[in-house]
Design an enzyme around this catalytic site. Structure first.
Site, mmCIF file in Angstrom:
data_model
loop_
_atom_site.group_PDB
_atom_site.id
_atom_site.type_symbol
_atom_site.label_atom_id
_atom_site.label_comp_id
_atom_site.label_asym_id
_atom_site.label_seq_id
_atom_site.Cartn_x
_atom_site.Cartn_y
_atom_site.Cartn_z
ATOM 1 N N HIS A 100 48.210 31.386 20.558
ATOM 2 C CA HIS A 100 47.782 30.024 20.891
ATOM 3 C C HIS A 100 46.568 30.103 21.816
ATOM 4 O O HIS A 100 46.715 30.311 23.024
ATOM 5 C CB HIS A 100 48.913 29.268 21.601
ATOM 6 N N HIS A 110 49.233 33.110 13.046
ATOM 7 C CA HIS A 110 50.533 33.776 12.953
ATOM 8 C C HIS A 110 50.408 34.919 11.956
ATOM 9 O O HIS A 110 49.743 34.784 10.930
ATOM 10 C CB HIS A 110 51.572 32.770 12.448
ATOM 11 N N VAL A 113 54.608 41.258 9.516
ATOM 12 C CA VAL A 113 54.907 42.235 8.457
ATOM 13 C C VAL A 113 56.297 42.782 8.738
ATOM 14 O O VAL A 113 56.647 43.054 9.885
ATOM 15 C CB VAL A 113 53.869 43.388 8.373
ATOM 16 N N ARG A 114 57.104 42.909 7.701
ATOM 17 C CA ARG A 114 58.497 43.297 7.918
ATOM 18 C C ARG A 114 59.035 44.098 6.737
ATOM 19 O O ARG A 114 58.545 43.985 5.608
ATOM 20 C CB ARG A 114 59.365 42.069 8.157
ATOM 21 N N HIS A 149 40.041 33.725 4.265
ATOM 22 C CA HIS A 149 40.551 33.938 2.906
ATOM 23 C C HIS A 149 39.836 35.092 2.205
ATOM 24 O O HIS A 149 40.440 35.767 1.360
ATOM 25 C CB HIS A 149 40.470 32.638 2.102
ATOM 26 N N GLY A 262 72.168 35.049 16.122
ATOM 27 C CA GLY A 262 72.308 35.636 17.452
ATOM 28 C C GLY A 262 71.171 36.572 17.811
ATOM 29 O O GLY A 262 71.358 37.540 18.555
ATOM 30 N N ARG A 264 67.408 37.523 19.612
ATOM 31 C CA ARG A 264 66.986 37.340 21.005
ATOM 32 C C ARG A 264 66.154 36.056 21.103
ATOM 33 O O ARG A 264 64.998 36.017 20.680
ATOM 34 C CB ARG A 264 66.179 38.552 21.457
#
Lengths: 315, 315
Positions: A100, A110, A113-114, A149, A262, A264
């Site tokens: 921000h 934002h 990567v996961r 883009h 649950g 964090r």
């Protein structure tokens, strides 16, 4: 699929390094302000390092989190695509950030990567990658969105001709605020459940997205961070940040899954803007710069203009 | 059950008058600031009048809405208790308010009374009442909370000995922020699916709650509105308002149902505070007035002390 442990180590090594590099590039814009880090552990397994920078001269707040967590029982809400995996043990690794900026002419962004892996009875684990990056300007500079883009397309280019188009569309659809009938911003890339092409290629794509983010965002920050602004722009930014809150708390699956499972809380909600304003019935002045934003909060082919410019210059 | 139209008219007459009286009592605290009204219609049927007062000397924002809406097809999410009604035509009437005072020593409050009716094949319509009021202080004055609950108990007193206890408990359970492990405030009353005792008694209870709200809240405003405050209290108020946003957007069924069912977004989200602050990892100074708030964000028997005082004074 490589050996069942070494691929997790390889992903973790990439992600922790990515977090370091992103935090370094954010700090490079600040004279004195630095990230502080909270390292945390999760009772069920794993942990993370959450880094937050506050009250910088360029960034009002930047949160960049790394986590590697595991659990014994996958909740059904995490496996809508693969209900047969509900109840299995799982591991998830990722880097997630929300930035921000202070100056309303610098867009919010934002990136995530996961990697996700779930045990499967007597077989190799089931795994997939997900992620993307998206941009949320308050005042749209078409140059910035086209650059954003263009990098997104470049990131995708070596992974198939339609990948940019597919993930760009997915991004427009995912970051959509239904009750406002508008997108969260000007989009970018979003993908999930990625396993096509095998582990090595998917992991390479994760790295392309992570590395590409810095290349996509930093030039925009450089270009806009010194633009003068006053109360009018600041108040508009605070108002528009309200939409960010609405999206993240009402629709964002990652946020809701995190809160419900649950996770964090402080790390999940570091995505929320430091200061926000809600105003009943706000309408920007007709034809003002603030009114023009809504023209951009719908899916748009950001690279069409470039292509046509290029075509023209060749003709 | 009275004639199928006249009971709706009777409820509407009570609710529009209640809205007028509440707005009048809010305006009585302000020198110059007045509510503005938006009258709106819903394409599927019905409409409402949304009243908002902004930037008063006592109330930073007060939103008081009346609506009477109807639809042809009840979505399943509205009938968790009665899945057999999904798809039926329906009518809903209600008054809903959220008040965000400027002075951090004056608590935020919410009140809602509503009536719901769904068509039932070849039978009398199925109907129920719901509502309640709850208080969200930033700095807890036990006197205020005791007064609040004493009025809540008085409201319930002629409707059965256990009604206050049941609805007080329901309120604590409903306004619970799971991911923070805290209640939204010090509670009050919450009820839903009320039809016990028949229509007339239920409607009388709606009126007791609506009328009781003014009696419960105004004396607290009077007592606290002139307490001096500074940046410290204001910043704490803005921070705590973030929890209000979290509750309303993540958990509140009325908000989520409204947004998902295509309700009037501006009217639904007028509950959100005008200015808010989110801060990663905020912890109040130990033993500060800000730290003491958390002692109160759990269910508590607010009237036990009074009872014991009274007992002592008689002994």
């Amino acid at each position: 699929m490589p050996d069942s442990k070494s691929h997790l180590e390889a992903i973790e090594a990439y992600l922790t390094n990515l977090q370091d590099r992103i935090c370094g590039s954010i700090e490079s814009q600040e004279a004195n302000t630095r990230f502080r880090e909270d390292a945390w552990k999760r009772i069920e397994g794993g942990g993370g390092r959450t880094r937050v920078l506050n009250n910088g001269s360029v960034f009002e707040q930047a949160g960049v989190g790394f986590s590697r967590v595991s659990g014994n029982t996958l909740p059904p809400s995490a496996t809508q695509q693969r209900p047969e995996l509900a109840g299995r043990s799982w591991t998830a690794l990722g880097v997630s950030l929300v930035i921000h900026p202070l100056n309303p002419y610098v867009p919010t962004t934002h990136m995530n990567v996961r990697f996700f892996e779930a045990a499967a009875d007597g077989k190799d684990p089931v795994w997939w990658f997900g992620g993307g990056f998206d941009l949320t300007p308050f005042y749209v500079f078409e140059d910035d969105a086209e650059h954003w883009h263009a990098v997104a397309k470049e990131v995708c280019s070596k992974f198939g001709v339609d990948r940019y188009a597919r993930y760009k569309k997915w991004c427009d659809e995912y970051f959509y605020i239904k009750h406002r009938n508008e997108t969260r911003g000007v989009g970018g890339l979003f993908y999930d459940d990625l396993h096509e092409g095998g582990f090595e290629q998917c992991f390479e794509f994760m790295r392309a997205v992570g590395d590409g983010f810095i290349e996509a965002y930093l030039p925009i920050v450089e270009r806009r961070k010194s633009t003068p602004f006053g109360d009018r722009e600041r108040e508009f930014q605070l108002y528009r940040r309200g939409r960010y809150v609405e999206f993240n708390l009402v629709y964002d699956r990652g946020t809701l899954f995190g809160l419900q499972s649950g996770g964090r809380t402080e790390s999940i909600l570091m995505s929320l803007p430091p200061r926000v304003r809600f105003e009943y019935g706000y309408m920007p002045e007709p034809n003002s710069p603030e009114a023009r934003l809504s023209d951009y909060l719908k899916p748009r082919d950001w690279l069409a203009q470039n292509v046509s410019n290029r075509t023209q210059s060749h003709s």
